[in-house]
Design a protein around this motif. Structure first.
Motif, mmCIF file in Angstrom:
data_model
loop_
_atom_site.group_PDB
_atom_site.id
_atom_site.type_symbol
_atom_site.label_atom_id
_atom_site.label_comp_id
_atom_site.label_asym_id
_atom_site.label_seq_id
_atom_site.Cartn_x
_atom_site.Cartn_y
_atom_site.Cartn_z
ATOM 1 N N ASP A 145 0.822 -1.217 0.000
ATOM 2 C CA ASP A 145 0.000 0.000 0.000
ATOM 3 C C ASP A 145 0.855 1.265 0.000
ATOM 4 O O ASP A 145 0.458 2.298 -0.545
ATOM 5 N N ALA A 146 2.003 1.200 0.658
ATOM 6 C CA ALA A 146 2.869 2.382 0.767
ATOM 7 C C ALA A 146 3.548 2.714 -0.557
ATOM 8 O O ALA A 146 3.979 3.850 -0.777
ATOM 9 N N GLY A 147 3.641 1.704 -1.432
ATOM 10 C CA GLY A 147 4.241 1.929 -2.752
ATOM 11 C C GLY A 147 5.726 2.222 -2.687
ATOM 12 O O GLY A 147 6.266 2.922 -3.537
ATOM 13 N N LEU A 148 6.417 1.680 -1.667
ATOM 14 C CA LEU A 148 7.858 1.917 -1.519
ATOM 15 C C LEU A 148 8.605 0.597 -1.623
ATOM 16 O O LEU A 148 8.150 -0.429 -1.120
ATOM 17 N N GLU A 149 9.755 0.639 -2.280
ATOM 18 C CA GLU A 149 10.591 -0.569 -2.419
ATOM 19 C C GLU A 149 11.451 -0.714 -1.167
ATOM 20 O O GLU A 149 12.580 -0.245 -1.107
ATOM 21 N N LEU A 150 10.896 -1.345 -0.135
ATOM 22 C CA LEU A 150 11.630 -1.537 1.111
ATOM 23 C C LEU A 150 11.614 -3.015 1.482
ATOM 24 O O LEU A 150 10.662 -3.734 1.166
ATOM 25 N N SER A 151 12.670 -3.451 2.149
ATOM 26 C CA SER A 151 12.745 -4.860 2.538
ATOM 27 C C SER A 151 11.748 -5.157 3.649
ATOM 28 O O SER A 151 11.383 -4.256 4.423
ATOM 29 N N PRO A 152 11.280 -6.426 3.746
ATOM 30 C CA PRO A 152 10.364 -6.806 4.836
ATOM 31 C C PRO A 152 10.936 -6.460 6.211
ATOM 32 O O PRO A 152 10.196 -6.055 7.105
ATOM 33 N N ALA A 153 12.265 -6.589 6.357
ATOM 34 C CA ALA A 153 12.908 -6.294 7.650
ATOM 35 C C ALA A 153 12.752 -4.804 7.998
ATOM 36 O O ALA A 153 12.471 -4.447 9.143
ATOM 37 N N THR A 154 12.913 -3.950 6.990
ATOM 38 C CA THR A 154 12.764 -2.503 7.214
ATOM 39 C C THR A 154 11.340 -2.171 7.636
ATOM 40 O O THR A 154 11.116 -1.397 8.580
ATOM 41 N N ILE A 155 10.372 -2.777 6.947
ATOM 42 C CA ILE A 155 8.953 -2.536 7.278
ATOM 43 C C ILE A 155 8.671 -2.994 8.704
ATOM 44 O O ILE A 155 7.998 -2.301 9.475
ATOM 45 N N ARG A 156 9.202 -4.172 9.066
ATOM 46 C CA ARG A 156 8.975 -4.688 10.431
ATOM 47 C C ARG A 156 9.559 -3.749 11.476
ATOM 48 O O ARG A 156 8.977 -3.535 12.535
ATOM 49 N N ASN A 157 10.722 -3.168 11.161
ATOM 50 C CA ASN A 157 11.348 -2.209 12.090
ATOM 51 C C ASN A 157 10.474 -0.958 12.257
ATOM 52 O O ASN A 157 10.327 -0.434 13.361
ATOM 53 N N VAL A 158 9.902 -0.485 11.139
ATOM 54 C CA VAL A 158 9.017 0.692 11.195
ATOM 55 C C VAL A 158 7.799 0.373 12.063
ATOM 56 O O VAL A 158 7.383 1.179 12.902
ATOM 57 N N MET A 159 7.236 -0.843 11.851
ATOM 58 C CA MET A 159 6.061 -1.260 12.641
ATOM 59 C C MET A 159 6.415 -1.309 14.123
ATOM 60 O O MET A 159 5.636 -0.863 14.975
ATOM 61 N N ALA A 160 7.598 -1.817 14.433
ATOM 62 C CA ALA A 160 8.034 -1.906 15.836
ATOM 63 C C ALA A 160 8.201 -0.509 16.431
ATOM 64 O O ALA A 160 7.830 -0.261 17.593
#
Length: 334
Positions: free
Chosen positions: A26-41
């Motif tokens: 949904d964010a439309g950004l090329e980011l790794s799953p690990a980066t997304i998980r860090n943002v969520m945390a």
């Protein structure tokens, strides 16, 4: 905060915890799953989202919704269809009670939430005349006539019998002091007089003021509101617990606490939003209220809004509530 905006919008749409894969897409950004998980945390550490039960996804907290509503929301003006529906609803009834009932039903129908509209206050009602007449025993008939020609009767029991001449004297005193004044101001003045010591007032006048206060308080318009579309809330899974619904519907029936919340919005400017526990009313902890005052002749006479789950579609609901207040005000002026 872009991720919080995307997460809240997705949760409002689906009602399901948002996982990192959905958020990344949904964010439309090329980011790794690990980066997304860090943002969520990080968002969770800030108290803006929480992970329910064993789910890997996150849902917004009250603080998350508040930040979203205050800083990240993109308003969506009412569609032409919504505007046409709104305008049509204000072409029929002419008396204020019918208008309020129609407005509540219309808010509920367009937003698919519960619509709530406070009946217009008549605070500019003028105190025209009061008559105090003796009845049998220690009872007094108080007759209050207000500026609109309404007559309010009240039978009051006093500690001691009061003679007709004493009551006439008291009536003359009260009429001399208060005729033509706003009835809510009269009540405030009478309360102040009652709080004062007896220094400047003899026993008869104290009793007269007490009698007048009782009848003015009874004559002042008791606030009421019309609520429509409560059953719409059954469609939201987070509210569809039978015990919770029972308590919520009890609150709608009693109205007292909801009126208390609406009362807090009377003096506020613009649209007011109470999210979850911000209302201060336990039974609405899973709900949000979006309200605004409506005016006639530049004076606030009531409040209207909607009640729904915390994941209501704020960007659509807020403009609808705002426009409805303006249309109701225009209809009442006519």
């Amino acid at each position: 905060m872009h991720f919080l905006k995307v997460l809240v919008e997705r949760y409002i749409k689906d009602g399901q915890p948002v996982g990192s894969r959905t958020l990344s897409k949904d964010a439309g950004l090329e980011l790794s799953p690990a980066t997304i998980r860090n943002v969520m945390a990080d968002l969770e550490d800030l108290g803006l989202v929480v992970s329910p039960h064993t789910s890997a996804g996150r849902v917004p907290t009250v603080a998350g919704y508040r930040l979203f509503v205050d800083s990240l929301l993109t308003m969506r003006p009412p569609s032409e269809e919504d505007m046409e529906n709104l305008r049509q609803r204000f072409t029929g009834p002419t008396d204020s009670k019918s208008l309020v009932e129609a407005t509540s039903r219309m808010l509920s129908g367009i937003t698919h939430l519960a619509g709530v509209v406070m009946l217009p206050r008549h605070e500019r009602n003028a105190f025209r005349q009061i008559e105090l007449l003796p009845l049998s025993g220690a009872r007094v008939l108080a007759i209050l006539i207000t500026g609109e020609g309404e007559v309010h009767n009240r039978i009051i029991t006093t500690e001691h019998a009061i003679t007709r001449s004493m009551l006439e004297e008291a009536s003359n005193y009260l009429n001399r002091m208060f005729t033509g004044q706003d009835i809510s101001e009269v009540r405030k003045r009478l309360l102040e007089d009652l709080k004062n010591t007896h220094q400047n007032m003899d026993a008869l006048m104290m009793r007269a003021v007490t009698l007048a206060h009782d009848v003015v308080a009874a004559a002042e318009r008791t606030d009421d509101c019309v609520i429509a579309g409560q059953t719409n809330l059954m469609e939201f899974g987070e509210l569809a617990n039978m015990e919770r619904l029972k308590h919520l519907f009890d609150a709608f029936n009693q109205k007292r606490e909801i009126l208390h919340i609406l009362d807090r919005c009377i003096e506020a400017d613009g649209v007011q939003i109470f999210i979850g526990e911000e209302s201060g009313y336990d039974l609405l902890d899973d709900c949000s209220l979006v309200t605004t005052a409506y005016r006639v002749d530049d004076q606030v006479v009531g409040v209207l809004g909607v009640i729904g789950p915390t994941r209501m579609d704020y960007q659509r609901v807020i403009p609808i509530v705002d426009v409805t207040a303006r249309l109701l005000a225009a209809a009442l002026r006519q």
